[in-house]
Design an enzyme around this catalytic site. Structure first.
Site, PDB file in Angstrom:
ATOM      1  N   ARG A   1     -18.604  -8.511  23.193  1.00 54.24           N
ATOM      2  CA  ARG A   1     -18.220  -9.880  23.556  1.00 54.24           C
ATOM      3  C   ARG A   1     -19.356 -10.696  24.173  1.00 54.24           C
ATOM      4  NH1 ARG A   1     -12.096  -8.478  25.549  1.00 54.24           N
ATOM      5  NH2 ARG A   1     -11.175  -8.489  23.471  1.00 54.24           N
TER       6      ARG A   1
ATOM      7  N   LYS B   1       0.441  -6.714  27.493  1.00 49.64           N
ATOM      8  CA  LYS B   1       0.071  -5.691  26.509  1.00 49.64           C
ATOM      9  C   LYS B   1      -0.131  -4.330  27.168  1.00 49.64           C
ATOM     10  CE  LYS B   1      -3.919  -5.853  24.183  1.00 49.64           C
ATOM     11  NZ  LYS B   1      -4.947  -6.014  23.119  1.00 49.64           N
TER      12      LYS B   1
ATOM     13  N   ASP C   1     -11.189  -8.857  30.472  1.00 52.52           N
ATOM     14  CA  ASP C   1     -10.626  -9.402  29.240  1.00 52.52           C
ATOM     15  C   ASP C   1     -10.618 -10.928  29.229  1.00 52.52           C
ATOM     16  OD1 ASP C   1     -10.157  -7.030  27.884  1.00 52.52           O
ATOM     17  OD2 ASP C   1      -8.192  -6.746  28.806  1.00 52.52           O
TER      18      ASP C   1
END
Length: 427
Positions: free
Chosen positions: A347, A20, A316
């Site tokens: 998160r 990405k 991530d």
């Protein structure tokens, strides 16, 4: 600790979508370069496609050739034009922050950049402040340092900056501002963040002077011609199947054509430190990036201390590492990761809330969380918080544990990994 209910009777071969981060950058750099370029292996997820659509509105032509390949025809940075209406980056934090930097340095551009409800919660002051110090005119229309952002392009000034956070998005936004405005940049950070932008500049023939491992300088002129961008598989996407392969029983899992940039392989380092057996086959280079095939063997995992120096390279992947921790002797602990609170969701809160629903006793810290070795879990409804990595992480848990987990919404997965659930069904 939990024992996997998933046994692989034969080796599984998996291909994951294009990286990405590199897909976003292939759009930006092919737009900066005047003339024709090609992109292959592009991640056709919502985030990179939104970035592509935005640059289409700025005057760049993208033609879909099929199977993740595109031809690009750009008027070059001086030929980009202000769009009609605002640019909507959807959920793409990378897209909006990097593009904001590029557009700030183009005097002919006036634009508002925006995104969805999730993106509008993410902090933008981290790019607004240094871009303003460079001479840029960029402001938060909501007044709280968040999107939407109004940008009036300017001729920027040479700039020296020491970043208070290790962030590839901040670094890349300033680098792209320097490229678009033809100015010098002296950049330093305390910990090494991802260097995809540096690699792409070098791949296109640009020069970056490395002063120390954490400081570099770049100076004009910047003259990039169209090129062929080959995007490797995304190691962040691969991480879900790395953990599945390690925690399952039976035969190994092979994940092909994965980007192995040294600033991104912290996930492999951590999982190896946890006892995971991961081998790299057929190492090679494409588009300035290291690539290889991963062979992942079922392994007995254990708790390990994750050093602060590795956090930027695994930021991530921490949600899926927590899932690996459920299958580990001794449990799991992560600290020095306050940046997790500024991702697509908070998160830290997202992972803790869902683990608690499953019956896990979790200790929360401002910069992380920890839990002891787990013996059992209970079924629950997972709240994804509009976050693709939360959804995928707990989907992997459901597959490994055999638990019947339900989800409030999994549509967010398409932002980064279209086809994720189809692959998961093959195991």
């Amino acid at each position: 600790m939990l024992s996997s209910k998933l046994t692989l009777s034969s080796s599984h071969s998996v291909s994951v979508p294009g990286d990405k981060s590199i897909s976003h950058r292939s759009v930006l750099f092919s737009s900066l370069a005047q003339g024709k370029s090609e992109i292959h292996g592009f991640l056709e997820g919502e985030d990179p496609l939104n970035t592509m659509k935005c640059f289409g509105k700025l005057g760049v032509s993208f033609t879909n050739l099929g199977k993740g390949s595109y031809s690009v025809n750009s008027p070059g940075k001086k030929g980009l034009t202000s769009p009609k209406g605002e640019l909507d980056f959807g959920n793409a934090g990378t897209g909006i922050r990097l593009s904001a930097g590029l557009l700030c340095g183009l005097p002919q551009i006036q634009v508002v950049v925006n995104g969805d409800a999730s993106l509008q919660k993410r902090p933008m002051a981290r790019i607004i402040d240094p871009l303003t110090a460079m001479g840029g005119e960029i402001r938060s229309l909501s007044g709280d340092g968040r999107a939407p952002l109004e940008i009036k392009g300017k001729q920027l000034q040479d700039y020296k900056f020491k970043s208070p956070i290790a962030s590839a998005q901040v670094k890349s936004a300033l680098m792209l501002a320097a490229l678009s405005s033809e100015i010098a940049l002296d950049y330093e950070e305390d910990e090494l963040s991802r260097d995809h932008t540096e690699n792409m500049i070098r791949f296109l023939g640009g020069s970056i002077t490395q002063i120390t491992p954490l400081r570099f300088q770049m100076k004009p002129p910047y003259r990039f011609e169209g090129g062929s961008f080959k995007v490797p598989g995304d190691i962040s996407s691969a991480s879900f199947y790395i953990v599945l392969g390690l925690c399952a029983k039976g035969e190994p899992t092979i994940i092909r054509n994965v980007g192995l940039n040294p600033s991104r392989v912290g996930i492999i380092t951590v999982l190896r430190n946890m006892g995971g057996r991961i081998e790299i086959a057929d190492p090679r280079k494409e588009c300035g990036e290291d690539i290889g095939d991963l062979v992942v063997y079922p392994s007995a995992l254990r708790k390990t201390e994750i050093p602060a120096s590795l956090i930027p390279s695994i930021i991530d992947e921490i949600p899926i590492l927590a899932i690996a921790g459920l299958f580990s002797e001794g449990g799991f602990s992560i600290r020095n990761a306050k940046e997790l609170r500024a991702k697509e969701s908070d998160r830290i809160t997202s992972v803790i809330t869902n683990l608690q629903k499953l019956g896990v006793v979790v200790r929360e810290f401002e910069d992380g969380y920890e839990f002891d070795e787990i013996g059992f879990l209970t079924s629950a409804k997972i709240e994804t918080y509009m976050d693709h990595r939360i959804a995928m992480s707990f989907a992997i848990l459901a597959k490994l544990s055999g638990l019947s987990l339900s989800f409030d919404d999994t549509s967010w997965v398409d932002t980064s990994f279209p086809g994720f659930f189809e692959i998961l069904k093959t195991f």
